[in-house]
Write a protein that holds these residues in place. Structure first.
Motif: not given
Length: 336
Positions: A111-117, A150-158, A199-201
């Motif tokens: 996650s962007e805040d590095t707290h989660f995988l 594939t898996a990824a985070w978006l919108h500040s981990d929201q 984070g735009r695309y």
């Protein structure tokens, strides 16, 4: 044809089997780093600028399909065919924790805040592990229509995005509710999905197509047909004016984002290209291949006039978390 001639790349040896995933760290006080995943079961860490080998993460007993670094490049994560995802100390190479799964794990992302995988794989379940409580059971998001590729985070981990190995489309999941709120439709299965630096695309590769999606409004911005089936694509992070794609014909092609014109073509690999990624500053890009090597290519000087002009990754009014929540709520209402 002269415009397509590019300097000889840096060739990084070390893996004994195909290289299937690459990930660059952001720029840190110590520079930036490149981690690679390979079917030889040993992720490797390198200096992102020079390609010099730093260390090898040893502990998996099966092919490693995905790898990533946290934003400070202090920890690494990997997803493997040995039914586990591992968290590593990127400074020492030690295993910090091993997260057991019941089937092959294909994707992992900090996650962007590095707290989660975040992990996903053949179980058709997305799992969110709390790295502050690694022994605690993970949150599980079920109902993926197929094996997670594939898996990824978006919108500040929201939000989480995922794609499947056996069906087309990219699915967007609301982290708070655990429900799928949107599908970005593609004809073929999406083999690569990358969120742009700003984070735009969302950049996706499916079949012989590279697509760019607006990550806030979910519309298709650009779609370009490639000369062959592509496995991976990456958008230049600094100016957003070009992108790369690689696939079955062993070439790595550089394109103009706005027109889709091919502006560079690099050959050197002796097998299909499984992954391409731009460095965090955009000055170079890396490719990983079936031939077991990583090659780092220089992007080349940009046209100063292009830099001065308006570019798609230029400044824009940022969307807030509240606005994202409202958009996702609207989508949910529309689906019911």
């Amino acid at each position: 044809m002269d415009k397509k001639k590019v300097a000889v790349p840096l060739v990084c040896h070390g893996h004994s089997r195909p290289v299937v995933d690459l990930f660059y760290s952001p720029i840190t006080p110590d520079g930036f780093f490149l981690i690679s995943a390979s079917k030889d079961s040993t992720p490797m860490l390198r200096n992102g600028e020079t390609g010099d080998w730093i260390g090898t993460f040893e502990g998996h007993k099966g092919a490693v399909w995905s790898c990533c670094l946290d934003k400070n490049a202090l920890r690494a994560a990997s997803a493997s065919a040995d039914f586990s995802a591992k968290l590593w100390d990127a400074l020492t190479g030690d295993v910090l924790h091993s997260f057991d799964h019941k089937h092959i794990v294909r994707a992992c992302s900090f996650s962007e805040d590095t707290h989660f995988l975040l992990t996903g794989g053949f179980e058709k379940i997305l799992r969110i592990f709390d790295l502050n409580r690694p022994d605690a059971p993970p949150r599980e998001i079920e109902h993926s229509p197929g094996s997670v590729r594939t898996a990824a985070w978006l919108h500040s981990d929201q939000t989480i995005l995922s794609s499947c190995s056996d069906s087309g489309g990219v699915r967007l999941w609301d982290v708070r509710s655990g429900k799928m709120v949107r599908t970005l439709e593609t004809k073929s299965s999406v083999t690569s999905a990358e969120v742009s630096k700003d984070g735009r695309y969302i950049t996706t590769a499916d079949g012989s197509s590279v697509k760019f999606w607006d990550s806030n409004h979910f519309g298709l911005v650009k779609s370009y047909e490639m000369p062959c089936n592509v496995e991976s694509a990456s958008l230049e992070p600094k100016f957003g004016d070009k992108f790369i794609a690689g696939g079955e014909d062993m070439w790595i092609r550089l394109f103009d984002f706005n027109t889709g014109e091919e502006i560079g073509c690099n050959k050197g690999h002796h097998g299909p290209v499984h992954c391409v990624r731009f460095s965090p500053g955009g000055e170079s890009y890396a490719s990983g291949s079936e031939d077991g090597t990583i090659r780092i290519w220089q992007t080349g000087p940009s046209n100063p006039k292009e830099k001065e002009s308006s570019v798609p990754n230029g400044p824009s009014k940022p969307i807030t978390v509240d606005e994202i929540g409202t958009k996702l709520e609207d989508v949910k209402v529309g689906r019911e």
